[in-house]
Design a protein around this motif. Structure first.
Motif, PDB file in Angstrom:
ATOM      1  N   ALA A  43       9.207  -2.861 -10.268  1.00 60.54           N
ATOM      2  CA  ALA A  43      10.116  -1.834  -9.762  1.00 60.54           C
ATOM      3  C   ALA A  43      11.507  -2.444  -9.793  1.00 60.54           C
ATOM      4  O   ALA A  43      11.731  -3.521  -9.247  1.00 60.54           O
ATOM      5  N   LEU A  44      12.426  -1.742 -10.453  1.00 64.20           N
ATOM      6  CA  LEU A  44      13.800  -2.212 -10.568  1.00 64.20           C
ATOM      7  C   LEU A  44      14.739  -1.255  -9.863  1.00 64.20           C
ATOM      8  O   LEU A  44      14.578  -0.043  -9.950  1.00 64.20           O
ATOM      9  N   ALA A  45      15.699  -1.831  -9.161  1.00 63.79           N
ATOM     10  CA  ALA A  45      16.745  -1.048  -8.488  1.00 63.79           C
ATOM     11  C   ALA A  45      18.067  -1.716  -8.812  1.00 63.79           C
ATOM     12  O   ALA A  45      18.262  -2.895  -8.515  1.00 63.79           O
ATOM     13  N   GLY A  46      18.946  -0.980  -9.453  1.00 62.89           N
ATOM     14  CA  GLY A  46      20.240  -1.534  -9.823  1.00 62.89           C
ATOM     15  C   GLY A  46      20.129  -2.731 -10.737  1.00 62.89           C
ATOM     16  O   GLY A  46      20.916  -3.669 -10.640  1.00 62.89           O
ATOM     17  N   GLY A  47      19.120  -2.753 -11.612  1.00 59.21           N
ATOM     18  CA  GLY A  47      18.933  -3.851 -12.542  1.00 59.21           C
ATOM     19  C   GLY A  47      18.265  -5.069 -11.944  1.00 59.21           C
ATOM     20  O   GLY A  47      18.128  -6.089 -12.607  1.00 59.21           O
ATOM     21  N   ARG A  48      17.827  -4.981 -10.711  1.00 59.91           N
ATOM     22  CA  ARG A  48      17.206  -6.100 -10.003  1.00 59.91           C
ATOM     23  C   ARG A  48      15.748  -5.786  -9.700  1.00 59.91           C
ATOM     24  O   ARG A  48      15.422  -4.670  -9.304  1.00 59.91           O
ATOM     25  N   VAL A  49      14.851  -6.752  -9.879  1.00 60.61           N
ATOM     26  CA  VAL A  49      13.434  -6.562  -9.565  1.00 60.61           C
ATOM     27  C   VAL A  49      13.265  -6.606  -8.050  1.00 60.61           C
ATOM     28  O   VAL A  49      13.610  -7.593  -7.403  1.00 60.61           O
ATOM     29  N   VAL A  50      12.734  -5.510  -7.487  1.00 56.06           N
ATOM     30  CA  VAL A  50      12.532  -5.435  -6.035  1.00 56.06           C
ATOM     31  C   VAL A  50      11.053  -5.331  -5.669  1.00 56.06           C
ATOM     32  O   VAL A  50      10.699  -5.400  -4.497  1.00 56.06           O
ATOM     33  N   GLY A  51      10.201  -5.174  -6.676  1.00 59.49           N
ATOM     34  CA  GLY A  51       8.767  -5.114  -6.418  1.00 59.49           C
ATOM     35  C   GLY A  51       7.985  -5.347  -7.685  1.00 59.49           C
ATOM     36  O   GLY A  51       8.449  -5.033  -8.780  1.00 59.49           O
ATOM     37  N   VAL A  52       6.794  -5.942  -7.526  1.00 63.18           N
ATOM     38  CA  VAL A  52       5.908  -6.176  -8.660  1.00 63.18           C
ATOM     39  C   VAL A  52       4.472  -5.929  -8.238  1.00 63.18           C
ATOM     40  O   VAL A  52       4.124  -6.042  -7.062  1.00 63.18           O
ATOM     41  N   ALA A  53       3.661  -5.588  -9.224  1.00 61.73           N
ATOM     42  CA  ALA A  53       2.227  -5.470  -9.022  1.00 61.73           C
ATOM     43  C   ALA A  53       1.547  -6.073 -10.230  1.00 61.73           C
ATOM     44  O   ALA A  53       2.028  -5.928 -11.357  1.00 61.73           O
ATOM     45  N   VAL A  54       0.461  -6.798  -9.995  1.00 59.92           N
ATOM     46  CA  VAL A  54      -0.326  -7.352 -11.087  1.00 59.92           C
ATOM     47  C   VAL A  54      -1.792  -7.045 -10.836  1.00 59.92           C
ATOM     48  O   VAL A  54      -2.226  -6.897  -9.701  1.00 59.92           O
ATOM     49  N   LEU A  55      -2.528  -6.963 -11.925  1.00 58.69           N
ATOM     50  CA  LEU A  55      -3.966  -6.759 -11.874  1.00 58.69           C
ATOM     51  C   LEU A  55      -4.604  -7.938 -12.580  1.00 58.69           C
ATOM     52  O   LEU A  55      -4.192  -8.303 -13.687  1.00 58.69           O
ATOM     53  N   THR A  56      -5.579  -8.557 -11.903  1.00 60.03           N
ATOM     54  CA  THR A  56      -6.333  -9.663 -12.480  1.00 60.03           C
ATOM     55  C   THR A  56      -7.811  -9.353 -12.290  1.00 60.03           C
ATOM     56  O   THR A  56      -8.164  -8.363 -11.634  1.00 60.03           O
ATOM     57  N   ASP A  57      -8.660 -10.203 -12.842  1.00 59.41           N
ATOM     58  CA  ASP A  57     -10.097 -10.027 -12.629  1.00 59.41           C
ATOM     59  C   ASP A  57     -10.444 -10.101 -11.143  1.00 59.41           C
ATOM     60  O   ASP A  57     -11.431  -9.541 -10.706  1.00 59.41           O
ATOM     61  N   GLY A  58      -9.610 -10.778 -10.370  1.00 65.01           N
ATOM     62  CA  GLY A  58      -9.832 -10.917  -8.933  1.00 65.01           C
ATOM     63  C   GLY A  58      -9.295  -9.758  -8.108  1.00 65.01           C
ATOM     64  O   GLY A  58      -9.420  -9.739  -6.898  1.00 65.01           O
ATOM     65  N   GLY A  59      -8.664  -8.777  -8.751  1.00 69.19           N
ATOM     66  CA  GLY A  59      -8.137  -7.627  -8.027  1.00 69.19           C
ATOM     67  C   GLY A  59      -6.655  -7.442  -8.233  1.00 69.19           C
ATOM     68  O   GLY A  59      -6.032  -8.107  -9.047  1.00 69.19           O
ATOM     69  N   ALA A  60      -6.100  -6.532  -7.465  1.00 68.45           N
ATOM     70  CA  ALA A  60      -4.680  -6.197  -7.568  1.00 68.45           C
ATOM     71  C   ALA A  60      -3.881  -6.953  -6.518  1.00 68.45           C
ATOM     72  O   ALA A  60      -4.366  -7.204  -5.414  1.00 68.45           O
ATOM     73  N   ARG A  61      -2.664  -7.300  -6.868  1.00 64.66           N
ATOM     74  CA  ARG A  61      -1.724  -7.936  -5.929  1.00 64.66           C
ATOM     75  C   ARG A  61      -0.403  -7.208  -6.017  1.00 64.66           C
ATOM     76  O   ARG A  61       0.004  -6.759  -7.084  1.00 64.66           O
ATOM     77  N   LEU A  62       0.254  -7.127  -4.881  1.00 70.64           N
ATOM     78  CA  LEU A  62       1.492  -6.372  -4.771  1.00 70.64           C
ATOM     79  C   LEU A  62       2.510  -7.198  -4.005  1.00 70.64           C
ATOM     80  O   LEU A  62       2.184  -7.782  -2.964  1.00 70.64           O
ATOM     81  N   GLY A  63       3.732  -7.258  -4.506  1.00 69.56           N
ATOM     82  CA  GLY A  63       4.812  -7.958  -3.817  1.00 69.56           C
ATOM     83  C   GLY A  63       6.065  -7.103  -3.844  1.00 69.56           C
ATOM     84  O   GLY A  63       6.524  -6.715  -4.921  1.00 69.56           O
ATOM     85  N   ILE A  64       6.587  -6.782  -2.660  1.00 71.19           N
ATOM     86  CA  ILE A  64       7.773  -5.934  -2.552  1.00 71.19           C
ATOM     87  C   ILE A  64       8.740  -6.575  -1.564  1.00 71.19           C
ATOM     88  O   ILE A  64       8.324  -7.020  -0.491  1.00 71.19           O
ATOM     89  N   GLU A  65      10.022  -6.602  -1.933  1.00 73.46           N
ATOM     90  CA  GLU A  65      11.024  -7.125  -1.001  1.00 73.46           C
ATOM     91  C   GLU A  65      10.982  -6.322   0.289  1.00 73.46           C
ATOM     92  O   GLU A  65      10.783  -5.103   0.282  1.00 73.46           O
ATOM     93  N   ALA A  66      11.211  -6.993   1.405  1.00 77.15           N
ATOM     94  CA  ALA A  66      11.078  -6.370   2.727  1.00 77.15           C
ATOM     95  C   ALA A  66      11.890  -5.090   2.879  1.00 77.15           C
ATOM     96  O   ALA A  66      11.398  -4.103   3.412  1.00 77.15           O
ATOM     97  N   GLY A  67      13.099  -5.050   2.399  1.00 74.98           N
ATOM     98  CA  GLY A  67      13.944  -3.875   2.547  1.00 74.98           C
ATOM     99  C   GLY A  67      13.495  -2.669   1.738  1.00 74.98           C
ATOM    100  O   GLY A  67      13.995  -1.563   1.942  1.00 74.98           O
ATOM    101  N   TRP A  68      12.552  -2.863   0.818  1.00 72.48           N
ATOM    102  CA  TRP A  68      12.084  -1.776  -0.041  1.00 72.48           C
ATOM    103  C   TRP A  68      10.689  -1.283   0.325  1.00 72.48           C
ATOM    104  O   TRP A  68      10.187  -0.338  -0.282  1.00 72.48           O
ATOM    105  N   ARG A  69      10.068  -1.889   1.297  1.00 68.83           N
ATOM    106  CA  ARG A  69       8.723  -1.461   1.695  1.00 68.83           C
ATOM    107  C   ARG A  69       8.767  -0.090   2.360  1.00 68.83           C
ATOM    108  O   ARG A  69       9.728   0.257   3.039  1.00 68.83           O
ATOM    109  N   GLY A  70       7.726   0.697   2.106  1.00 71.23           N
ATOM    110  CA  GLY A  70       7.616   2.012   2.722  1.00 71.23           C
ATOM    111  C   GLY A  70       8.463   3.091   2.074  1.00 71.23           C
ATOM    112  O   GLY A  70       8.664   4.151   2.649  1.00 71.23           O
ATOM    113  N   LYS A  71       8.944   2.832   0.857  1.00 67.92           N
ATOM    114  CA  LYS A  71       9.798   3.817   0.171  1.00 67.92           C
ATOM    115  C   LYS A  71       9.115   4.400  -1.065  1.00 67.92           C
ATOM    116  O   LYS A  71       9.769   4.945  -1.932  1.00 67.92           O
TER     117      LYS A  71
END
Length: 83
Positions: A43-71
């Motif tokens: 997820a990019l906002a203003g050309g900056r990465v503010v969130g990512v998600a990856v899928l692996t054999d072990g499942g999904a992982r999600l990382g989002i900057e604190a100020g962008w959570r819940g949006k």
């Protein structure tokens, strides 16, 4: 798809991640096994990465900057990696 703030764009990422993309993935998901990623999205906002998600054999992982959570980024990123 969820409603995102106007300046946010979610995109699937090509694999394997380039060195610059890997830096952003590690910044938001420091413990993710990048060598095992089968799908990735950012997820990019203003050309900056503010969130990512990856899928692996072990499942999904999600990382989002604190100020962008819940949006709506959580669902949009999950949708992008599950397509």
């Amino acid at each position: 798809m969820s409603s995102l703030p106007a300046r946010v764009r979610v995109s699937r990422l090509p694999l394997p991640p380039t060195p610059n993309v890997a830096v952003q993935l590690r910044r938001l998901l420091p413990d993710a096994p990048l060598e095992a990623v089968t799908q990735a999205a950012a997820a990019l906002a203003g050309g900056r990465v503010v969130g990512v998600a990856v899928l692996t054999d072990g499942g999904a992982r999600l990382g989002i900057e604190a100020g962008w959570r819940g949006k709506g980024l959580e669902q949009a990123l999950q949708d992008a990696v599950s397509q």
